[in-house]
Structures are given as C-alpha cells and as structure tokens.
Design an enzyme around this catalytic site. Structure first.
Site, PDB file in Angstrom:
ATOM      1  CG  ASP A   1      -2.196   0.742   0.978  1.00 56.60           C
ATOM      2  OD1 ASP A   1      -2.978   0.316   0.716  1.00 56.60           O
ATOM      3  OD2 ASP A   1      -2.267   1.983   1.017  1.00 56.60           O
TER       4      ASP A   1
ATOM      5  CG  ASP B   1       3.125   5.120  -6.648  1.00 54.54           C
ATOM      6  OD1 ASP B   1       2.239   4.485  -7.121  1.00 54.54           O
ATOM      7  OD2 ASP B   1       3.191   6.513  -7.055  1.00 54.54           O
ATOM      8  CB  VAL B   2       1.354  -0.470  -7.136  1.00 56.01           C
ATOM      9  CG1 VAL B   2       1.381  -1.285  -5.908  1.00 56.01           C
ATOM     10  CG2 VAL B   2      -0.060   0.152  -7.244  1.00 56.01           C
TER      11      VAL B   2
ATOM     12  CG  ASN C   1      -7.700  -3.955  -4.052  1.00 57.68           C
ATOM     13  OD1 ASN C   1      -8.747  -4.199  -4.347  1.00 57.68           O
ATOM     14  ND2 ASN C   1      -7.191  -3.114  -3.434  1.00 57.68           N
TER      15      ASN C   1
ATOM     16  CE1 TYR D   1     -11.793   3.984 -10.429  1.00 59.02           C
ATOM     17  CE2 TYR D   1     -13.699   3.295 -11.910  1.00 59.02           C
ATOM     18  CZ  TYR D   1     -12.743   3.338 -10.864  1.00 59.02           C
ATOM     19  OH  TYR D   1     -12.838   1.949  -9.868  1.00 59.02           O
TER      20      TYR D   1
HETATM   21  P1  NAD Z   1      -9.830   2.044  -0.890  1.00 61.34           P
HETATM   22  O1  NAD Z   1      -9.629   3.516  -1.248  1.00 61.34           O
HETATM   23  O2  NAD Z   1     -10.669   1.744   0.059  1.00 61.34           O
HETATM   24  O3  NAD Z   1      -8.580   1.313  -0.834  1.00 61.34           O
HETATM   25  C1  NAD Z   1      -7.545   1.292  -1.815  1.00 61.34           C
HETATM   26  C2  NAD Z   1      -6.171   1.211  -1.290  1.00 61.34           C
HETATM   27  O4  NAD Z   1      -5.050   1.485  -2.319  1.00 61.34           O
HETATM   28  C3  NAD Z   1      -6.027   2.386  -0.043  1.00 61.34           C
HETATM   29  O5  NAD Z   1      -5.556   1.812   0.939  1.00 61.34           O
HETATM   30  C4  NAD Z   1      -4.976   3.172  -0.798  1.00 61.34           C
HETATM   31  O6  NAD Z   1      -3.903   3.864   0.060  1.00 61.34           O
HETATM   32  C5  NAD Z   1      -3.962   2.280  -1.917  1.00 61.34           C
HETATM   33  N1  NAD Z   1      -3.342   2.831  -2.928  1.00 61.34           N
HETATM   34  C6  NAD Z   1      -3.863   4.099  -3.657  1.00 61.34           C
HETATM   35  N2  NAD Z   1      -2.933   4.319  -4.398  1.00 61.34           N
HETATM   36  C7  NAD Z   1      -2.092   3.642  -4.404  1.00 61.34           C
HETATM   37  C8  NAD Z   1      -0.597   3.432  -4.904  1.00 61.34           C
HETATM   38  N3  NAD Z   1      -0.260   4.106  -5.975  1.00 61.34           N
HETATM   39  N4  NAD Z   1       0.270   2.406  -4.710  1.00 61.34           N
HETATM   40  C9  NAD Z   1      -0.272   1.641  -3.697  1.00 61.34           C
HETATM   41  N5  NAD Z   1      -1.222   1.689  -3.053  1.00 61.34           N
HETATM   42  C10 NAD Z   1      -2.336   2.644  -3.250  1.00 61.34           C
HETATM   43  O7  NAD Z   1     -10.297   1.481  -2.391  1.00 61.34           O
HETATM   44  P2  NAD Z   1     -11.385   0.493  -2.891  1.00 61.34           P
HETATM   45  O8  NAD Z   1     -12.871   0.784  -2.864  1.00 61.34           O
HETATM   46  O9  NAD Z   1     -11.036  -0.836  -1.628  1.00 61.34           O
HETATM   47  O10 NAD Z   1     -10.923   0.109  -4.054  1.00 61.34           O
HETATM   48  C11 NAD Z   1      -9.996  -1.081  -4.512  1.00 61.34           C
HETATM   49  C12 NAD Z   1     -10.086  -1.370  -6.113  1.00 61.34           C
HETATM   50  O11 NAD Z   1     -11.669  -1.666  -6.195  1.00 61.34           O
HETATM   51  C13 NAD Z   1      -9.894  -0.259  -6.716  1.00 61.34           C
HETATM   52  O12 NAD Z   1      -9.067  -0.524  -7.968  1.00 61.34           O
HETATM   53  C14 NAD Z   1     -11.188   0.365  -7.371  1.00 61.34           C
HETATM   54  O13 NAD Z   1     -10.972   1.066  -8.385  1.00 61.34           O
HETATM   55  C15 NAD Z   1     -11.911  -0.846  -7.223  1.00 61.34           C
HETATM   56  N6  NAD Z   1     -13.398  -0.673  -7.120  1.00 61.34           N
HETATM   57  C16 NAD Z   1     -13.745  -0.314  -6.133  1.00 61.34           C
HETATM   58  C17 NAD Z   1     -15.167   0.275  -6.360  1.00 61.34           C
HETATM   59  C18 NAD Z   1     -16.188   0.718  -4.987  1.00 61.34           C
HETATM   60  O14 NAD Z   1     -17.265   0.861  -4.964  1.00 61.34           O
HETATM   61  N7  NAD Z   1     -15.447   0.760  -3.573  1.00 61.34           N
HETATM   62  C19 NAD Z   1     -16.225   0.026  -7.270  1.00 61.34           C
HETATM   63  C20 NAD Z   1     -15.498  -0.492  -8.501  1.00 61.34           C
HETATM   64  C21 NAD Z   1     -14.212  -0.713  -8.287  1.00 61.34           C
END
Ligand code: NAD
Length: 248
Positions: free
Chosen positions: A38, A62-63, A86, A152
């Site tokens: 993360d 940072d991934v 993810n 996005y």
């Molecule tokens: P979230 O924001 O709760 O968690 C995402 C995590 O990724 C955070 O801890 C953040 O610090 C980390 N992160 C962000 N940028 C980063 C980077 N450059 N390097 C490393 N870590 C990084 O989000 P979430 O909702 O759990 O999302 C997870 C995945 O699911 C994402 O790919 C998102 O696009 C996808 N998604 C989420 C939803 C939703 O409704 N929550 C819907 C569709 C898709």
C-alpha cells in the site's frame, strides 16, 4: 475455506483499505502468506497491528512506480503464486473535456500501468513453475460509462483488455488471469454513493438503479474464488461482482 491457500505466497496491492484489506484478511485466514502493499504506511501498520502474524509481510510503496514494484516483488521472495492487482484511485469524475494531464497520468498510472508492472515482474517465475493465479480489479466502469469520470472509465476498460490478453498468452503455461468488477462497495474510495457528485454530474445521465452498496468482504469472496482451485476452468473472465448492477 480453511487451508485453501496453504503454502501459497500471494501479493495484494492496495491492501491497507477496503477490498484489498478484506482480501488480505481472507487469504491469511485461508492459509496464505500475504505480501500486503500500500502507499500508506500507517494503514499497513494498522493492518499488522491488528493481525500480528508472521504470514503477513507489509511493503509500503507506490505501485505505479517501477522501483517500488521491484521492491515489492523482492520482498515477496523468489516464489509468487498469486497476485491481486487491487490498488486503484478515482478521477474526480471529470468528463473528457475537463481532464487534466495530472489526473489522466496519475489515474492511468495507478489503475493500469501498475497492473502491467506487477504482472511483468511476477510472470517469468510463474511461467518457469507453470503455476500462477492473477486477479485484476476492474469495475462497473470497465464495461460501460456512467459509473465514474472518463479517465477512470478508460483505465478500467483497459484493465479488462490487459487481463484478457494476459489470460490468452499465459493460459497454456498454467497461469490464470481474471478480472473482478465490483459495483458499489463501501470502502474509503471516493464514490457516488457517499458524495454529491452523482447527483450533480451523472445523475441526469444515469437512469439505472444502482443496487445497495456491497461490503468489501463480499468482493474478497469473489477474488479468493478466482485465486483458488475452485475456479479451475476460468481464465480471462470478467466476474461482475456488483449485486446485478450490470443487468440494468
Ligand atoms: P480504497 O480507497 O478503500 O482502498 C484502496 C487502497 O489502495 C488504499 O489503501 C490506498 O492507500 C491504496 N493505494 C492507492 N494508490 C496506491 C498506489 N499508487 N500504490 C499503492 N497503494 C495505493 O478503495 P477500494 O474501494 O477498496 O478499491 C479497491 C479497488 O476496487 C480499486 O481498484 C477500485 O477502482 C476498485 N473498485 C472499487 C469500487 C467501490 O465501489 N469501492 C467499485 C468498483 C471498483
């Protein structure tokens, strides 16, 4: 399912929050050694403090950055059996004419380029061993517009293309690569169901009903199924895990 991932090392990116965190927790409970990545060190520290197990390795970085991906894969060690791409961010819901270069580059970097970089790093070892399980996080925005801004949407459509192409090339080598497309999920991501943007921007366009938001654990169930040997014939698939949103 206890022990489903015993002896397996699985990388989970964005494991500090939401879907990634729930997936890491579930994989650990099912016996995996989890490499949790993360960008937020405090979130990783909190995860370690809560779970406190030798099977959890945390790596801050940072991934989207190659050097950080190199460090992540090095921390995992020589054998990586599974990868959950993810980590992802939103795009301020900007329509095409309003996209800034900064948003475009950052969102594509984190949502798309990162997935290529991590797969590029772990695939050679998976090919050598003839075994690999990869799950990439797409989105409702990966199959149509109307769930986010244009950047996005583009990034998540590209995730699906990258997933299918990876599945095609490496399926014969014992590697399965699939996507999970969440609908609305309650996490820390900026989202229409807990902000005003949808009403202002997409409300007039989105005439369809979004099902009630899911919990992150429901997504962890879908992701772990594709990582496991319970989905042996599934490769290059996009699993809509969205409560049926894609049907309307
Ligand atoms: P979230 O924001 O709760 O968690 C995402 C995590 O990724 C955070 O801890 C953040 O610090 C980390 N992160 C962000 N940028 C980063 C980077 N450059 N390097 C490393 N870590 C990084 O989000 P979430 O909702 O759990 O999302 C997870 C995945 O699911 C994402 O790919 C998102 O696009 C996808 N998604 C989420 C939803 C939703 O409704 N929550 C819907 C569709 C898709």
């Amino acid at each position: 399912v206890a022990g489903r991932f015993a002896g397996r090392t699985i990388i989970v990116t964005g494991a500090g929050s939401g879907i990634g965190r729930a997936t890491a927790v579930r994989l650990l409970a099912e016996g995996a050694r989890v490499i949790a990545a993360d960008i937020s060190q405090p979130r990783l520290d909190e995860l370690s403090a809560e779970l406190g197990t030798d099977s959890l390795v945390t790596v801050a970085g940072d991934v989207s950055a190659q050097a950080d991906v190199d460090a992540l894969v090095a921390a995992a060690g020589p054998v990586v059996d599974g990868l959950v791409n993810n980590a992802g961010i939103m795009d301020a819901f900007l329509p095409t004419a309003e996209i800034t270069d900064e948003v475009w580059e950052r969102v594509l970097g984190v949502n798309l380029t990162s997935q290529m970089r991590t797969m590029r790093a772990v695939l050679p070892g998976m090919i050598t061993r003839g075994f690999g399980r990869i799950v990439n996080l797409a989105s409702e925005a990966g199959i149509r517009a109307g769930a986010s801004g244009s950047t996005y949407t583009a990034s998540k459509h590209a995730v699906i293309g990258l997933t299918k192409s990876t599945a095609l090339f490496y399926g014969p080598k014992g590697i399965r690569c699939n996507a999970v497309a969440p609908g609305a999920v309650i996490t820390n991501i900026e989202a229409p169901f807990h902000s005003a943007w949808a009403g202002e921007r997409l409300g007039p366009i989105m005439q369809t009903t979004i099902p009630a938001p899911a919990q992150a654990e429901e997504l962890a169930a879908s992701i772990s199924w594709l990582l496991s040997e319970d989905s042996p014939n599934v490769n290059g698939a996009v699993l809509m895990s969205d409560g049926g949103w894609s049907t309307v």
